[in-house]
Motif scaffolding. Structure first.
Motif, mmCIF file in Angstrom:
data_model
loop_
_atom_site.group_PDB
_atom_site.id
_atom_site.type_symbol
_atom_site.label_atom_id
_atom_site.label_comp_id
_atom_site.label_asym_id
_atom_site.label_seq_id
_atom_site.Cartn_x
_atom_site.Cartn_y
_atom_site.Cartn_z
ATOM 1 N N LYS A 45 0.843 -1.191 0.000
ATOM 2 C CA LYS A 45 0.000 0.000 0.000
ATOM 3 C C LYS A 45 0.879 1.242 0.000
ATOM 4 C CE LYS A 45 -3.836 -2.125 2.388
ATOM 5 N NZ LYS A 45 -4.703 -2.106 3.551
ATOM 6 N N LEU A 46 0.613 2.140 -0.950
ATOM 7 C CA LEU A 46 1.369 3.377 -1.052
ATOM 8 C C LEU A 46 0.825 4.384 -0.052
ATOM 9 C CD1 LEU A 46 3.641 4.726 -2.703
ATOM 10 C CD2 LEU A 46 1.849 5.669 -4.166
ATOM 11 N N LYS A 47 1.708 4.909 0.779
ATOM 12 C CA LYS A 47 1.324 5.924 1.752
ATOM 13 C C LYS A 47 1.944 7.248 1.329
ATOM 14 C CE LYS A 47 0.883 2.905 5.717
ATOM 15 N NZ LYS A 47 1.211 2.743 7.129
ATOM 16 N N THR A 48 1.170 8.309 1.440
ATOM 17 C CA THR A 48 1.631 9.637 1.072
ATOM 18 C C THR A 48 1.449 10.556 2.266
ATOM 19 O OG1 THR A 48 0.859 9.259 -1.174
ATOM 20 C CG2 THR A 48 1.370 11.514 -0.586
ATOM 21 N N GLU A 49 2.505 11.268 2.629
ATOM 22 C CA GLU A 49 2.437 12.246 3.709
ATOM 23 C C GLU A 49 2.964 13.570 3.170
ATOM 24 O OE1 GLU A 49 3.880 12.802 8.336
ATOM 25 O OE2 GLU A 49 4.356 10.961 7.269
ATOM 26 N N VAL A 50 2.136 14.606 3.243
ATOM 27 C CA VAL A 50 2.514 15.933 2.782
ATOM 28 C C VAL A 50 2.709 16.809 4.010
ATOM 29 C CG1 VAL A 50 1.857 17.921 1.391
ATOM 30 C CG2 VAL A 50 1.187 15.627 0.658
#
Length: 66
Positions: A45-50
């Protein structure tokens, strides 16, 4: 968010090559003009944190990756 992800993947491929992929457990950090983005892949699962801040630059070498 899809546009941002496409831009990040394009930048990743320019840096590491067209055939390179983000593998499970990898973390990739991108410094954009107005934020920092952290991509990671965990359990497929790709996790994105901005983050609205830039990384703090520290002039120090740990020796971990030499």
């Amino acid at each position: 968010m899809d546009d941002l992800l496409s831009i990040l993947i394009d930048a990743f491929k320019r840096e590491y090559g067209e055939d390179e992929k983000i593998n499970d457990g990898d973390i990739v950090v991108f410094e954009l003009n107005d934020c920092t983005v952290i991509l990671s892949l965990e359990d497929a699962k790709l996790k994105t944190e901005v983050i609205g801040d830039k990384p703090i630059r520290v002039n120090y070498t740990t020796g971990y990756f030499e």
